[in-house]
Write a protein that holds these residues in place. Sequence first.
Motif, mmCIF file in Angstrom:
data_model
loop_
_atom_site.group_PDB
_atom_site.id
_atom_site.type_symbol
_atom_site.label_atom_id
_atom_site.label_comp_id
_atom_site.label_asym_id
_atom_site.label_seq_id
_atom_site.Cartn_x
_atom_site.Cartn_y
_atom_site.Cartn_z
ATOM 1 N N GLU A 130 0.842 -1.206 0.000
ATOM 2 C CA GLU A 130 0.000 0.000 0.000
ATOM 3 C C GLU A 130 0.871 1.248 0.000
ATOM 4 O O GLU A 130 0.532 2.255 -0.635
ATOM 5 N N ALA A 131 2.017 1.189 0.696
ATOM 6 C CA ALA A 131 2.936 2.333 0.730
ATOM 7 C C ALA A 131 3.479 2.631 -0.668
ATOM 8 O O ALA A 131 3.609 3.791 -1.075
ATOM 9 N N VAL A 132 3.789 1.566 -1.443
ATOM 10 C CA VAL A 132 4.276 1.739 -2.825
ATOM 11 C C VAL A 132 3.204 2.420 -3.663
ATOM 12 O O VAL A 132 3.478 3.339 -4.455
ATOM 13 N N LEU A 133 1.948 1.975 -3.506
ATOM 14 C CA LEU A 133 0.824 2.558 -4.252
ATOM 15 C C LEU A 133 0.644 4.030 -3.909
ATOM 16 O O LEU A 133 0.489 4.888 -4.787
ATOM 17 N N LEU A 134 0.654 4.357 -2.604
ATOM 18 C CA LEU A 134 0.508 5.753 -2.167
ATOM 19 C C LEU A 134 1.661 6.618 -2.663
ATOM 20 O O LEU A 134 1.487 7.802 -2.983
ATOM 21 N N CYS A 135 2.828 6.017 -2.715
ATOM 22 C CA CYS A 135 4.019 6.726 -3.201
ATOM 23 C C CYS A 135 3.834 7.130 -4.670
ATOM 24 O O CYS A 135 4.144 8.254 -5.062
ATOM 25 N N GLU A 136 3.302 6.196 -5.493
ATOM 26 C CA GLU A 136 3.058 6.476 -6.913
ATOM 27 C C GLU A 136 2.010 7.570 -7.079
ATOM 28 O O GLU A 136 2.125 8.447 -7.937
ATOM 29 N N GLN A 137 0.962 7.501 -6.235
ATOM 30 C CA GLN A 137 -0.093 8.521 -6.303
ATOM 31 C C GLN A 137 0.470 9.910 -5.973
ATOM 32 O O GLN A 137 0.142 10.901 -6.628
ATOM 33 N N ALA A 138 1.300 9.985 -4.961
ATOM 34 C CA ALA A 138 1.896 11.269 -4.567
ATOM 35 C C ALA A 138 2.774 11.821 -5.676
ATOM 36 O O ALA A 138 2.805 13.034 -5.935
ATOM 37 N N LYS A 139 3.490 10.920 -6.400
ATOM 38 C CA LYS A 139 4.362 11.349 -7.497
ATOM 39 C C LYS A 139 3.531 11.927 -8.629
ATOM 40 O O LYS A 139 3.875 12.972 -9.213
ATOM 41 N N ALA A 140 2.387 11.226 -8.925
ATOM 42 C CA ALA A 140 1.513 11.683 -10.009
ATOM 43 C C ALA A 140 0.898 13.041 -9.686
ATOM 44 O O ALA A 140 0.710 13.886 -10.571
ATOM 45 N N LYS A 141 0.569 13.271 -8.401
ATOM 46 C CA LYS A 141 -0.062 14.532 -7.991
ATOM 47 C C LYS A 141 0.968 15.620 -7.671
ATOM 48 O O LYS A 141 0.617 16.710 -7.227
ATOM 49 N N ARG A 142 2.239 15.283 -7.908
ATOM 50 C CA ARG A 142 3.359 16.210 -7.642
ATOM 51 C C ARG A 142 3.397 16.680 -6.179
ATOM 52 O O ARG A 142 3.737 17.824 -5.882
ATOM 53 N N GLN A 143 3.022 15.775 -5.285
ATOM 54 C CA GLN A 143 3.143 16.039 -3.842
ATOM 55 C C GLN A 143 4.546 15.579 -3.414
ATOM 56 O O GLN A 143 4.741 14.498 -2.874
ATOM 57 N N THR A 144 5.511 16.431 -3.724
ATOM 58 C CA THR A 144 6.920 16.016 -3.641
ATOM 59 C C THR A 144 7.358 15.624 -2.232
ATOM 60 O O THR A 144 8.087 14.646 -2.049
ATOM 61 N N ALA A 145 6.945 16.390 -1.198
ATOM 62 C CA ALA A 145 7.343 16.074 0.179
ATOM 63 C C ALA A 145 6.780 14.719 0.596
ATOM 64 O O ALA A 145 7.484 13.867 1.143
ATOM 65 N N ARG A 146 5.463 14.516 0.287
ATOM 66 C CA ARG A 146 4.830 13.245 0.632
ATOM 67 C C ARG A 146 5.506 12.096 -0.115
ATOM 68 O O ARG A 146 5.720 11.017 0.456
ATOM 69 N N TYR A 147 5.862 12.344 -1.374
ATOM 70 C CA TYR A 147 6.515 11.318 -2.191
ATOM 71 C C TYR A 147 7.874 10.925 -1.596
ATOM 72 O O TYR A 147 8.199 9.746 -1.470
#
Length: 750
Positions: A130-147
Amino acid sequence: MEGKYANIIVDISHEKVDRPFQYKIPEPLREKIGAGSCVRVPFGAGNKEIKGYVIEITDRAEFDTEKLKEISAIEEGAVSARANAIRLAWWMKTTYGSTMINALKTVLPVKKETKRLEKKTVKRLVDKSEAVLLCEQAKAKRQTARYRLLKELTEAEELPFALVSGKLHISSSTITAMEKQKIIEVQRENYYRNPVKIKGQQTEKKRLSPGQQNIVDTVLSDYEKGNTGTYLIHGITGSGKTEVYMGMIEGMVQKKKACIVLIPEIALTYQTLLRFYKRFGDRVSVMNSTLSKGERFDQFERAEKGDIDVIIGPRSALFTPFQRIGLILIDEEHEGSYKSETMPKYHARETAEEIARMHGASVVLGSATPSMEAYYRARHGEYRLFTLKERLTGGTLPAVHTVDLREELKSGNRSIFSVKLKELLQERLERKEQSMLFLNRRGYAGFVSCRACGLVMKCPHCDISLSEHKGGRLVCHYCGYEQPSVKQCPSCGSKYILGFRAGTEQVEELLKKEFPEARVLRMDADTTRKKESYEEILSAFANQEADILVGTQMIVKGHDFPNVTLVGILAADLSLAANDYRAGERTFQLLTQAAGRAGRGELPGEVVIQTYQPGHYSIIHAANQDYEAFYEAEEAYREMLLYPPAAHMMAVQITAAEENRGEKLAEMLSEKIKAEQKNIAEEGEAKAAVIGPAKAGIGRINDMFRYVFYVKARQYTQLIRIKDELEEVLFDMQLKRETVQFDFDPIHAF
C-alpha cells in the motif's frame, strides 16, 4: 521529640524549601509526629487540605498562636526517600549546628524540572504494497514532500524524526496530514541524559587474593546476618582496594541493593568510573559538579526509579535519592575534601554512617593512609579493621631517596630540582619511562614582596597576600580583587619587588629548559577548568603522549599509571608550615600517596623527596611507608594536647561587618562558656577547655571581620550541648550584621 508546634514545608523541591509554615500539633498527635513526618494540613485562604513534611518540632511559636492552624492528620504509609532526607537534615542540623533550611538544601537533590529529552520516530502504519501505491499517487499529484517520505518508508518501516524533518525536509503540516490519514504515526519516547561517555567492552572480574576475598566475604556475610557496621580497609598503595570494592558491590547488586562510591575529587572520577563501568556497564553513573542541570536531574530520576545500581562521585553524591541502599564506600577516606566548608559543616564519613543506620546499610572506608580519626576508632573497636599489605598491581613499593635541600644549597645548586632528581629524570627519558612531579602549590607565583624593605602586597579587602598571575595582574584568591602588577615598591621605592615563584607553571617552564626533549603535561586548578579537562589530561598521560606530568595534589591521589617509575616531590615540607595541628598528618599522607604512584606496573619505581626538614617524623615514616609508626607518634602528640581524635574540638566562627562588634560578640560568647565550665568543674563533671577568642587566621575577607574561639572536650555530646546553648542565646539576640557558625573537629583553620 514532643513539642507544641511544627514547622512544615508544603513543597519539597530544593528551590522552594526556604519558606516553612508553622502549625499547631493537636494533643493526640504530639507523640507521633517528628522531623520527616508526612502530614495533611489546611493551606491558604480556602483551607484546602494538602500534603506537607515536618522539618522541625519546637515549643517556640513564631506567630500569634490564635492565628496558627492545626495539623489535620498524619499521612499513613508515607515513608519515602523524601521523608528520609528530612530526617537526615534534622540530624545534620542538631549534630553540626545549622539552620534547617541550609541542611535541607544540602540533602535534597536539586530537582528543578528541566526539559525532558524525547526520541521521536516516524513509523509506517500501512503495509509495504500500500505504501508503494501511495508513493506512486503522490508522485503523479506532484506532492513532492509526501513522495520523498513514502519512498523512504517503502524501504524501512521506521525512520528517525530528525532524518525526516532534517535531511528529507518534510514539514510538520505534511506529517500531521499523513498522521490523520493513518498512513504514519509519530512515536515519542522519553530518554535520560547520560553523562557517562565511556565506550568499551565489559571486563572480566579479577581473581581476588585470599586477603581480598576475606574482606568481601566478611562484609557481605555480616550484611546478610543483619550485622551492619563500619569497616576500615588499610591497604598499602597498589594492594587492590578497588577490586575489593567491586567484589562487595557485585554482592550487593545481586541482593537488589544500591551502592554509593565516594571519591575525594572530580579528578579521580574518570579512572574510577572507567573501571566500574567496564565491570557493571550502564548500571553505573556519575554525580559531580561538572554535570549540566539536565544531566544531574536525570541521574537523580534514574536513581529514584532504580535504573542504576551504583553512583560514583565526590561528597555530594552521598545524597543520591536511592530507595534501597546496601553499601556506602568512601575511598581515600582521609581526604579533607570529605568535610564541608559551608553550613552545615558535615563530614561525609559520619553522615554516611547515619544514612547507613537509616537504611540498614554497611559503610566501608578505604585508604593507604587512614585518617587519625578512622584508625583511632578501629583501634578502639568502633570499626572493624582489615589490612592489605601485599602490592598486587605488580612490583614492590618504590625505593625512596630523601634529599636535604639545605645541603643542595651549600653545594651551590640553586635549582628547584636536586642533583638526584635531575639525574633520575634524565634516566627515565632515555628509557622511555614516565615521571610525575608533585608540587603542593597552585598558580604561577605566590606572594609578591619587596626584597629591600620586606613589604608584602596585600588585598585591601582581605588580610591576605595577592598572587601574581600572567598578564601583569595581582589577584586575591579569596574575594577576586585585581590590580596591575607593580614595578616599584609603594613603600620604599625599590625596584626589587618580585613574586615568589613556586607554582606548577614555573616548574613546567623550568623542566622545558632543563629537558627540552621532554613532553610535559601540567595538571592543576588552572588547566582543569573545562568539563572534559581531567579526562583529556589523564587519558593523554595514560596513552604515553607525555613523559612528565607536573601537578598539584590532584595528581597524587588514586591514579594508576603502570609506566610511571619516578615520582619527584618538590618542597615536601611546605605543608608542615601550616598553622594547623593536622600539619604532620597531612604531610605524611601526601608524601605516602605521592610515593605510591611510582612502580605500580612491572617496572621498579623510585621516589625523590626534597625537603628542608629531613628529620621530621612525618617525613621519615613516609619515606619508610610505615603508617603504624607514624600513627603511634602522632597519636601521642594528639593525646598530650587533647586534639582530635583523642578529644573533640568545636570552632565557633564569628563574622561581622564592624570590627568592634565582631570582637565583642566573640568575647561575650566565649565568656559565657567559660563561666558555665567553672560551675561544671565545681560539680565534679568533666570540664571543656576554651581557647581564645582571637582574630581568625585571615582576619578580614571581603570587608567582613572574622574572629574565632575553640572549645575542646572529651565527649562530642558535651560540645553539642554547648552549641545548643549558644544557639539559644543567638536566637534571642536576633543578629543582623553578624553571623556565627559552628565547625566540629575542623579540618581547616578559619
